[in-house]
Write an enzyme that holds these catalytic residues in place. Sequence first.
Site, PDB file in Angstrom:
ATOM      1  CG  ASP A  89      -2.239   0.747   0.976  1.00 16.00           C
ATOM      2  OD1 ASP A  89      -2.156   1.851   0.419  1.00 16.00           O
ATOM      3  OD2 ASP A  89      -3.324   0.280   1.364  1.00 16.00           O
ATOM      4  CG  HIS A 104      -0.858   1.776  -3.222  1.00 12.49           C
ATOM      5  ND1 HIS A 104      -2.096   1.469  -2.737  1.00 12.49           N
ATOM      6  CD2 HIS A 104      -0.459   0.674  -3.906  1.00 12.49           C
ATOM      7  CE1 HIS A 104      -2.436   0.232  -3.107  1.00 12.49           C
ATOM      8  NE2 HIS A 104      -1.449  -0.261  -3.807  1.00 12.49           N
TER       9      HIS A 104
END
Length: 397
Positions: free
Chosen positions: A221, A243
Amino acid sequence: MSMKGLLFAVLLLYCFVASQGDPIFDVLKYGASGNGQTDDSQAFVKAWKDVCEARNGYPTLLVPKGRTFLLQPTAFQGPCNSPSINFKVQGTLMAPKSVNEWKWPSSDKGAWLQFSYIKGLVLDGRGLFDGQGAPWWDCFKKSQCHDRPRAISFHACEGLKINKVTVIDTPGGHISLNGCNGSIVSNINLLAPKDSPNTDGLGVSGSSNVTIRDSTMKVGDDCVVINGGSYMNISRIFCGPGHGISIGSLGIGGTYGAVEEIHVRNCTFTGSSNGARIKTWEGGFGYVRKVTFEEIILQDVQTPVLIDQHYSTYQATADNQKAIKISDITYRNFRGTSALEEAVKLMCDKNVGCTNLVLDDIKITSSDPKMKTNATCSNAHGTSSASNIPQVSCLLK
Ligand SMILES: *[C@@H]1O[C@H](CO)[C@@H](O)[C@H](O)[C@H]1NC(C)=O
Ligand SMILES: *[C@@H]1O[C@H](CO)[C@@H](O)[C@H](O)[C@H]1NC(C)=O
Ligand SMILES: *[C@@H]1O[C@H](CO)[C@@H](O)[C@H](O)[C@H]1NC(C)=O
Ligand SMILES: *[C@@H]1O[C@H](CO)[C@@H](O)[C@H](O)[C@H]1NC(C)=O
Ligand SMILES: *[C@@H]1O[C@H](CO)[C@@H](O)[C@H](O)[C@H]1NC(C)=O
Protein backbone atom coordinates in the site's frame (compact mmCIF):
# COMPACT_ATOMS: atom_id res chain seq x y z
CA MET A 1 43.24 26.32 39.35
CA SER A 2 45.78 26.35 36.52
CA MET A 3 44.70 25.54 32.99
CA LYS A 4 46.53 22.22 33.25
CA GLY A 5 44.86 21.46 36.54
CA LEU A 6 41.47 22.27 35.09
CA LEU A 7 42.05 20.00 32.09
CA PHE A 8 43.16 17.25 34.43
CA ALA A 9 40.06 17.64 36.56
CA VAL A 10 37.84 17.55 33.47
CA LEU A 11 39.65 14.42 32.27
CA LEU A 12 39.21 12.72 35.63
CA LEU A 13 35.53 13.57 35.67
CA TYR A 14 35.14 12.25 32.12
CA CYS A 15 36.88 8.96 33.06
CA PHE A 16 34.62 8.63 36.08
CA VAL A 17 31.45 9.17 34.05
CA ALA A 18 32.67 6.89 31.23
CA SER A 19 33.60 4.12 33.68
CA GLN A 20 30.03 4.13 34.96
CA GLY A 21 29.07 3.10 31.43
CA ASP A 22 25.60 3.18 30.06
CA PRO A 23 23.46 0.54 31.72
CA ILE A 24 22.66 -2.33 29.37
CA PHE A 25 19.71 -4.61 29.97
CA ASP A 26 20.15 -7.71 27.86
CA VAL A 27 16.92 -9.66 27.40
CA LEU A 28 18.88 -12.95 27.67
CA LYS A 29 19.68 -11.99 31.27
CA TYR A 30 15.93 -11.73 31.91
CA GLY A 31 15.24 -15.28 30.82
CA ALA A 32 14.59 -14.84 27.11
CA SER A 33 15.49 -17.99 25.20
CA GLY A 34 15.99 -16.51 21.76
CA ASN A 35 15.26 -19.86 20.18
CA GLY A 36 12.39 -18.63 18.01
CA GLN A 37 9.99 -21.15 19.60
CA THR A 38 9.46 -20.20 23.22
CA ASP A 39 7.42 -17.11 24.03
CA ASP A 40 9.95 -14.52 25.22
CA SER A 41 7.47 -11.72 25.91
CA GLN A 42 7.76 -11.85 29.71
CA ALA A 43 11.53 -11.43 29.59
CA PHE A 44 11.08 -8.32 27.43
CA VAL A 45 8.45 -6.93 29.80
CA LYS A 46 10.80 -7.39 32.78
CA ALA A 47 13.80 -5.93 30.97
CA TRP A 48 11.69 -2.97 29.87
CA LYS A 49 10.61 -2.30 33.46
CA ASP A 50 14.25 -1.95 34.52
CA VAL A 51 15.24 0.12 31.50
CA CYS A 52 12.34 2.47 32.05
CA GLU A 53 13.14 2.85 35.75
CA ALA A 54 16.91 3.37 35.23
CA ARG A 55 18.03 6.88 36.14
CA ASN A 56 21.61 7.17 34.98
CA GLY A 57 23.38 7.17 31.64
CA TYR A 58 21.64 6.04 28.51
CA PRO A 59 19.74 2.89 29.50
CA THR A 60 19.69 0.31 26.73
CA LEU A 61 17.41 -2.66 26.23
CA LEU A 62 19.53 -5.02 24.18
CA VAL A 63 18.20 -7.70 21.87
CA PRO A 64 21.41 -9.51 20.94
CA LYS A 65 22.24 -10.59 17.44
CA GLY A 66 22.21 -14.10 16.04
CA ARG A 67 18.99 -15.06 17.80
CA THR A 68 15.26 -14.99 17.12
CA PHE A 69 12.85 -13.96 19.84
CA LEU A 70 9.22 -14.98 19.58
CA LEU A 71 7.06 -12.21 21.01
CA GLN A 72 3.36 -11.97 21.69
CA PRO A 73 1.80 -8.49 21.31
CA THR A 74 3.65 -6.40 23.87
CA ALA A 75 3.31 -2.85 25.18
CA PHE A 76 6.38 -0.80 26.15
CA GLN A 77 5.11 2.11 28.13
CA GLY A 78 6.52 5.26 29.65
CA PRO A 79 6.93 7.71 31.09
CA CYS A 80 10.43 6.55 31.97
CA ASN A 81 12.99 8.10 34.29
CA SER A 82 15.78 8.69 31.82
CA PRO A 83 15.43 11.51 29.25
CA SER A 84 16.57 9.09 26.55
CA ILE A 85 16.31 5.35 26.15
CA ASN A 86 17.81 2.98 23.63
CA PHE A 87 15.86 -0.02 22.38
CA LYS A 88 18.61 -1.80 20.49
CA VAL A 89 17.50 -4.69 18.32
CA GLN A 90 20.41 -6.55 16.78
CA GLY A 91 18.68 -9.91 16.48
CA THR A 92 15.28 -10.85 15.11
CA LEU A 93 11.92 -10.31 16.76
CA MET A 94 9.20 -12.54 15.42
CA ALA A 95 5.42 -12.40 15.81
CA PRO A 96 3.33 -15.54 16.45
CA LYS A 97 3.05 -17.74 13.38
CA SER A 98 -0.71 -18.04 13.05
CA VAL A 99 -3.62 -15.66 13.66
CA ASN A 100 -5.00 -17.84 16.48
CA GLU A 101 -1.72 -17.81 18.35
CA TRP A 102 -1.78 -14.04 18.89
CA LYS A 103 -2.62 -13.33 22.57
CA TRP A 104 -3.52 -9.75 23.37
CA PRO A 105 -2.60 -8.29 26.77
CA SER A 106 -5.34 -5.66 26.60
CA SER A 107 -8.31 -4.65 24.50
CA ASP A 108 -6.06 -2.48 22.31
CA LYS A 109 -5.28 -4.65 19.31
CA GLY A 110 -3.72 -1.87 17.26
CA ALA A 111 -0.19 -3.20 16.98
CA TRP A 112 2.10 -6.12 17.72
CA LEU A 113 4.63 -3.91 19.52
CA GLN A 114 3.35 -0.71 21.06
CA PHE A 115 5.58 2.06 22.37
CA SER A 116 3.81 4.86 24.18
CA TYR A 117 4.48 7.87 26.39
CA ILE A 118 8.26 7.54 26.06
CA LYS A 119 10.51 10.56 25.62
CA GLY A 120 13.80 10.35 23.74
CA LEU A 121 13.33 6.77 22.57
CA VAL A 122 15.95 5.55 20.10
CA LEU A 123 15.08 2.34 18.25
CA ASP A 124 18.06 1.04 16.31
CA GLY A 125 20.51 -1.87 16.04
CA ARG A 126 20.20 -3.16 12.43
CA GLY A 127 17.80 -5.87 13.60
CA LEU A 128 14.75 -7.43 11.98
CA PHE A 129 11.08 -7.31 12.97
CA ASP A 130 9.17 -10.14 11.32
CA GLY A 131 5.41 -9.54 11.56
CA GLN A 132 4.41 -12.99 10.17
CA GLY A 133 1.64 -11.32 8.18
CA ALA A 134 0.88 -13.99 5.58
CA PRO A 135 -1.82 -15.86 7.59
CA TRP A 136 -3.46 -12.48 8.35
CA TRP A 137 -3.56 -11.53 4.65
CA ASP A 138 -5.21 -14.88 3.82
CA CYS A 139 -7.70 -14.40 6.61
CA PHE A 140 -8.43 -10.87 5.31
CA LYS A 141 -8.89 -12.10 1.76
CA LYS A 142 -11.48 -14.58 3.07
CA SER A 143 -13.29 -11.53 4.53
CA GLN A 144 -12.40 -12.48 8.08
CA CYS A 145 -9.75 -10.48 10.00
CA HIS A 146 -11.01 -7.10 8.85
CA ASP A 147 -8.90 -5.33 11.51
CA ARG A 148 -5.29 -6.33 11.32
CA PRO A 149 -2.59 -5.08 13.70
CA ARG A 150 0.32 -2.93 12.61
CA ALA A 151 3.77 -4.28 13.36
CA ILE A 152 5.03 -1.36 15.49
CA SER A 153 3.19 1.69 16.77
CA PHE A 154 4.55 4.75 18.54
CA HIS A 155 2.12 6.91 20.42
CA ALA A 156 2.69 10.12 22.40
CA CYS A 157 6.42 10.25 22.06
CA GLU A 158 8.81 13.14 21.80
CA GLY A 159 12.20 13.18 20.11
CA LEU A 160 11.74 9.66 18.77
CA LYS A 161 14.55 8.31 16.59
CA ILE A 162 14.21 5.17 14.49
CA ASN A 163 17.40 4.27 12.66
CA LYS A 164 18.60 1.16 10.86
CA VAL A 165 15.85 -1.35 11.43
CA THR A 166 14.01 -3.62 9.01
CA VAL A 167 10.36 -4.57 9.34
CA ILE A 168 8.94 -7.28 7.09
CA ASP A 169 5.56 -8.85 6.43
CA THR A 170 3.32 -7.02 8.84
CA PRO A 171 -0.34 -8.07 9.23
CA GLY A 172 -1.51 -4.43 8.71
CA GLY A 173 0.66 -1.29 8.39
CA HIS A 174 4.37 -1.56 9.18
CA ILE A 175 5.11 1.40 11.47
CA SER A 176 2.85 4.16 12.74
CA LEU A 177 3.69 7.38 14.54
CA ASN A 178 0.87 9.17 16.33
CA GLY A 179 1.41 12.26 18.45
CA CYS A 180 5.17 12.06 18.02
CA ASN A 181 6.62 15.56 17.66
CA GLY A 182 10.28 15.90 16.75
CA SER A 183 10.74 12.42 15.27
CA ILE A 184 13.57 11.35 12.98
CA VAL A 185 13.20 8.17 10.95
CA SER A 186 16.21 7.15 8.88
CA ASN A 187 17.78 4.17 7.14
CA ILE A 188 14.85 1.84 7.61
CA ASN A 189 13.58 -0.91 5.32
CA LEU A 190 9.92 -1.83 5.21
CA LEU A 191 9.21 -4.86 3.07
CA ALA A 192 6.11 -6.85 2.20
CA PRO A 193 4.85 -8.42 -1.04
CA LYS A 194 3.25 -6.13 -3.59
CA ASP A 195 -0.09 -7.95 -3.29
CA SER A 196 -0.21 -8.01 0.53
CA PRO A 197 -3.39 -6.08 1.39
CA ASN A 198 -3.08 -2.58 2.96
CA THR A 199 0.43 -3.09 4.25
CA ASP A 200 1.26 0.63 4.48
CA GLY A 201 4.92 1.43 5.10
CA LEU A 202 5.24 4.35 7.51
CA GLY A 203 2.08 6.12 8.68
CA VAL A 204 2.26 9.46 10.48
CA SER A 205 -0.59 11.26 12.20
CA GLY A 206 -0.95 14.07 14.72
CA SER A 207 2.78 14.81 14.63
CA SER A 208 4.81 17.89 13.92
CA ASN A 209 8.51 18.36 13.09
CA VAL A 210 9.20 14.96 11.57
CA THR A 211 12.12 13.95 9.34
CA ILE A 212 11.90 10.79 7.25
CA ARG A 213 14.94 10.03 5.13
CA ASP A 214 17.21 7.52 3.43
CA SER A 215 14.81 4.58 3.56
CA THR A 216 13.42 1.86 1.33
CA MET A 217 9.79 0.80 1.26
CA LYS A 218 8.52 -2.05 -0.88
CA VAL A 219 5.00 -2.70 0.33
CA GLY A 220 1.41 -3.49 -0.63
CA ASP A 221 0.00 0.00 0.00
CA ASP A 222 1.31 3.54 0.62
CA CYS A 223 5.07 3.74 1.22
CA VAL A 224 4.65 6.78 3.44
CA VAL A 225 1.25 8.09 4.43
CA ILE A 226 0.59 11.34 6.26
CA ASN A 227 -2.79 11.29 7.96
CA GLY A 228 -2.45 14.53 9.89
CA GLY A 229 0.30 16.82 11.10
CA SER A 230 2.72 19.43 9.93
CA TYR A 231 6.33 20.35 9.23
CA MET A 232 7.70 17.17 7.81
CA ASN A 233 10.71 16.69 5.53
CA ILE A 234 10.77 13.48 3.56
CA SER A 235 13.84 12.80 1.44
CA ARG A 236 15.74 10.04 -0.32
CA ILE A 237 12.96 7.48 -0.01
CA PHE A 238 12.96 4.58 -2.45
CA CYS A 239 9.35 3.49 -2.93
CA GLY A 240 7.95 0.64 -4.99
CA PRO A 241 6.21 -1.62 -5.25
CA GLY A 242 3.72 0.43 -3.27
CA HIS A 243 1.19 3.21 -3.68
CA GLY A 244 3.53 6.18 -3.40
CA ILE A 245 3.96 8.91 -0.82
CA SER A 246 0.45 9.90 0.14
CA ILE A 247 -1.28 12.58 2.08
CA GLY A 248 -4.56 11.14 3.33
CA SER A 249 -6.95 9.75 2.93
CA LEU A 250 -8.37 12.47 5.13
CA GLY A 251 -11.91 13.31 6.11
CA ILE A 252 -13.47 9.84 6.13
CA GLY A 253 -17.01 9.82 7.50
CA GLY A 254 -17.21 13.64 7.59
CA THR A 255 -14.22 14.05 9.91
CA TYR A 256 -11.72 16.89 10.23
CA GLY A 257 -8.31 16.53 8.63
CA ALA A 258 -5.38 18.95 8.61
CA VAL A 259 -1.99 18.63 6.98
CA GLU A 260 0.47 21.39 6.16
CA GLU A 261 4.12 22.11 5.42
CA ILE A 262 5.07 18.71 4.08
CA HIS A 263 8.18 18.73 1.90
CA VAL A 264 9.06 15.69 -0.13
CA ARG A 265 12.38 15.89 -1.96
CA ASN A 266 14.71 13.64 -3.92
CA CYS A 267 12.60 10.49 -3.75
CA THR A 268 12.55 7.62 -6.23
CA PHE A 269 9.46 5.65 -7.22
CA THR A 270 9.81 2.37 -9.07
CA GLY A 271 6.82 0.41 -10.36
CA SER A 272 4.52 2.02 -7.81
CA SER A 273 0.90 2.85 -8.50
CA ASN A 274 1.44 6.52 -7.62
CA GLY A 275 4.22 8.92 -6.73
CA ALA A 276 2.86 12.12 -5.21
CA ARG A 277 -0.69 11.44 -4.07
CA ILE A 278 -3.24 13.46 -2.12
CA LYS A 279 -6.60 11.87 -1.35
CA THR A 280 -9.49 13.24 0.65
CA TRP A 281 -13.02 12.00 1.25
CA GLU A 282 -16.10 13.85 0.19
CA GLY A 283 -17.89 15.27 3.23
CA GLY A 284 -14.79 15.86 5.34
CA PHE A 285 -13.54 19.29 6.41
CA GLY A 286 -10.16 20.87 7.08
CA TYR A 287 -7.22 21.42 4.76
CA VAL A 288 -4.13 20.16 2.99
CA ARG A 289 -1.82 23.09 2.20
CA LYS A 290 1.79 24.11 1.62
CA VAL A 291 3.02 20.82 0.28
CA THR A 292 5.98 20.43 -2.10
CA PHE A 293 7.15 17.43 -4.08
CA GLU A 294 10.55 18.12 -5.68
CA GLU A 295 13.36 16.24 -7.43
CA ILE A 296 11.27 13.15 -7.99
CA ILE A 297 12.54 10.23 -10.07
CA LEU A 298 9.91 7.94 -11.58
CA GLN A 299 10.23 4.60 -13.24
CA ASP A 300 7.12 2.97 -14.68
CA VAL A 301 4.77 4.59 -12.17
CA GLN A 302 1.07 4.29 -13.04
CA THR A 303 -0.13 7.78 -12.09
CA PRO A 304 2.83 9.79 -10.79
CA VAL A 305 0.84 12.91 -9.85
CA LEU A 306 -2.60 12.41 -8.35
CA ILE A 307 -5.03 14.55 -6.39
CA ASP A 308 -8.35 12.94 -5.61
CA GLN A 309 -10.65 15.19 -3.64
CA HIS A 310 -13.48 12.67 -4.01
CA TYR A 311 -11.81 9.61 -2.60
CA SER A 312 -15.16 8.10 -1.83
CA THR A 313 -16.84 5.10 -3.25
CA TYR A 314 -19.68 4.40 -0.90
CA GLN A 315 -20.28 7.47 1.29
CA ALA A 316 -23.99 7.71 0.70
CA THR A 317 -24.42 9.89 3.78
CA ALA A 318 -21.57 12.29 3.02
CA ASP A 319 -22.43 15.96 2.83
CA ASN A 320 -21.38 16.50 -0.75
CA GLN A 321 -21.24 20.27 -0.28
CA LYS A 322 -18.17 19.80 1.87
CA ALA A 323 -14.61 18.73 1.08
CA ILE A 324 -11.15 19.18 2.52
CA LYS A 325 -9.59 22.29 1.03
CA ILE A 326 -6.43 21.68 -0.99
CA SER A 327 -4.12 24.63 -1.72
CA ASP A 328 -0.52 25.67 -2.39
CA ILE A 329 0.75 22.36 -3.69
CA THR A 330 3.96 22.47 -5.75
CA TYR A 331 5.33 19.75 -8.02
CA ARG A 332 8.81 20.59 -9.32
CA ASN A 333 11.49 18.68 -11.18
CA PHE A 334 9.84 15.34 -11.88
CA ARG A 335 11.75 13.04 -14.24
CA GLY A 336 10.93 9.61 -15.56
CA THR A 337 8.25 7.38 -16.93
CA SER A 338 4.60 6.64 -16.38
CA ALA A 339 3.00 3.24 -17.03
CA LEU A 340 -0.41 4.77 -17.84
CA GLU A 341 -1.14 7.59 -20.27
CA GLU A 342 -2.77 9.72 -17.60
CA ALA A 343 0.43 10.71 -15.80
CA VAL A 344 -1.08 13.76 -14.10
CA LYS A 345 -4.56 13.62 -12.62
CA LEU A 346 -5.90 16.53 -10.58
CA MET A 347 -9.48 15.74 -9.63
CA CYS A 348 -10.99 18.37 -7.35
CA ASP A 349 -14.38 19.08 -5.87
CA LYS A 350 -16.73 21.42 -7.72
CA ASN A 351 -17.61 23.45 -4.62
CA VAL A 352 -14.30 23.56 -2.78
CA GLY A 353 -11.78 22.90 -5.56
CA CYS A 354 -8.01 23.01 -5.36
CA THR A 355 -6.12 26.30 -5.59
CA ASN A 356 -2.59 27.40 -6.38
CA LEU A 357 -1.35 24.09 -7.72
CA VAL A 358 2.05 24.73 -9.30
CA LEU A 359 3.62 22.32 -11.79
CA ASP A 360 7.10 23.24 -12.91
CA ASP A 361 9.91 21.43 -14.70
CA ILE A 362 7.96 18.19 -15.15
CA LYS A 363 9.19 15.65 -17.69
CA ILE A 364 7.16 12.45 -17.45
CA THR A 365 7.13 10.38 -20.60
CA SER A 366 5.37 7.07 -21.21
CA SER A 367 7.03 3.76 -20.35
CA ASP A 368 5.86 2.70 -23.78
CA PRO A 369 7.88 4.75 -26.30
CA LYS A 370 4.95 4.65 -28.75
CA MET A 371 2.61 6.38 -26.31
CA LYS A 372 2.31 9.92 -25.03
CA THR A 373 1.42 10.94 -21.49
CA ASN A 374 -1.42 13.34 -20.76
CA ALA A 375 -2.95 15.34 -17.91
CA THR A 376 -6.53 15.49 -16.66
CA CYS A 377 -8.02 18.06 -14.29
CA SER A 378 -11.34 18.97 -12.87
CA ASN A 379 -11.90 22.12 -10.81
CA ALA A 380 -8.13 22.46 -10.37
CA HIS A 381 -6.69 25.98 -10.25
CA GLY A 382 -3.05 26.87 -10.68
CA THR A 383 -0.20 27.23 -13.10
CA SER A 384 1.87 24.87 -15.21
CA SER A 385 5.02 25.81 -17.15
CA ALA A 386 4.71 25.59 -20.89
CA SER A 387 7.67 23.23 -21.14
CA ASN A 388 6.12 20.52 -18.95
CA ILE A 389 5.64 17.02 -20.33
CA PRO A 390 2.78 16.33 -20.33
CA GLN A 391 1.32 19.78 -20.87
CA VAL A 392 -1.13 20.54 -18.09
CA SER A 393 -3.34 22.93 -20.00
CA CYS A 394 -6.46 21.85 -18.14
CA LEU A 395 -5.69 23.98 -15.05
CA LEU A 396 -8.04 26.91 -14.38
CA LYS A 397 -6.72 30.37 -13.50
C1 LIG B 1 12.38 19.23 15.97
O1 LIG B 1 12.90 17.93 16.26
C2 LIG B 1 14.29 17.93 16.47
C3 LIG B 1 14.75 16.48 16.58
O2 LIG B 1 14.03 15.78 17.52
C4 LIG B 1 14.60 18.77 17.72
O3 LIG B 1 15.99 18.81 17.93
C5 LIG B 1 14.08 20.19 17.49
O4 LIG B 1 14.25 20.94 18.65
C6 LIG B 1 12.60 20.17 17.12
N1 LIG B 1 12.18 21.51 16.72
C7 LIG B 1 11.02 22.04 17.08
C8 LIG B 1 10.71 23.40 16.54
O5 LIG B 1 10.22 21.45 17.80
C1 LIG C 1 3.23 18.93 18.94
O1 LIG C 1 3.32 20.01 18.03
C2 LIG C 1 2.08 20.64 17.79
C3 LIG C 1 2.27 21.65 16.67
O2 LIG C 1 3.44 22.38 16.84
C4 LIG C 1 1.58 21.28 19.10
O3 LIG C 1 0.33 21.88 18.88
C5 LIG C 1 1.45 20.17 20.14
O4 LIG C 1 1.11 20.73 21.39
C6 LIG C 1 2.75 19.41 20.30
N1 LIG C 1 2.52 18.27 21.16
C7 LIG C 1 3.35 17.95 22.14
C8 LIG C 1 2.97 16.74 22.91
O5 LIG C 1 4.37 18.58 22.38
C1 LIG D 1 12.89 20.90 6.72
O1 LIG D 1 13.79 21.49 5.82
C2 LIG D 1 13.76 22.91 5.88
C3 LIG D 1 14.62 23.43 4.74
O2 LIG D 1 15.81 22.74 4.64
C4 LIG D 1 14.24 23.33 7.26
O3 LIG D 1 14.21 24.73 7.36
C5 LIG D 1 13.33 22.73 8.31
O4 LIG D 1 13.80 23.00 9.60
C6 LIG D 1 13.25 21.23 8.14
N1 LIG D 1 12.23 20.69 9.06
C7 LIG D 1 12.38 19.55 9.72
C8 LIG D 1 11.24 19.05 10.49
O5 LIG D 1 13.43 18.92 9.69
C1 LIG E 1 19.36 12.41 -4.11
O1 LIG E 1 19.46 11.11 -3.56
C2 LIG E 1 20.44 10.31 -4.19
C3 LIG E 1 20.29 8.90 -3.67
O2 LIG E 1 20.29 8.85 -2.30
C4 LIG E 1 21.80 10.93 -3.93
O3 LIG E 1 22.80 10.16 -4.56
C5 LIG E 1 21.81 12.35 -4.50
O4 LIG E 1 23.02 13.00 -4.14
C6 LIG E 1 20.65 13.17 -3.95
N1 LIG E 1 20.56 14.43 -4.67
C7 LIG E 1 20.32 15.59 -4.06
C8 LIG E 1 20.23 16.77 -4.95
O5 LIG E 1 20.16 15.67 -2.85
C1 LIG F 1 -5.54 10.69 -21.66
O1 LIG F 1 -5.41 9.33 -22.00
C2 LIG F 1 -6.50 8.53 -21.56
C3 LIG F 1 -6.16 7.08 -21.83
O2 LIG F 1 -5.91 6.88 -23.20
C4 LIG F 1 -7.77 8.96 -22.28
O3 LIG F 1 -8.86 8.19 -21.84
C5 LIG F 1 -8.02 10.42 -21.94
O4 LIG F 1 -9.13 10.89 -22.66
C6 LIG F 1 -6.81 11.28 -22.28
N1 LIG F 1 -7.04 12.58 -21.72
C7 LIG F 1 -6.76 13.68 -22.38
C8 LIG F 1 -7.05 14.96 -21.67
O5 LIG F 1 -6.29 13.67 -23.50
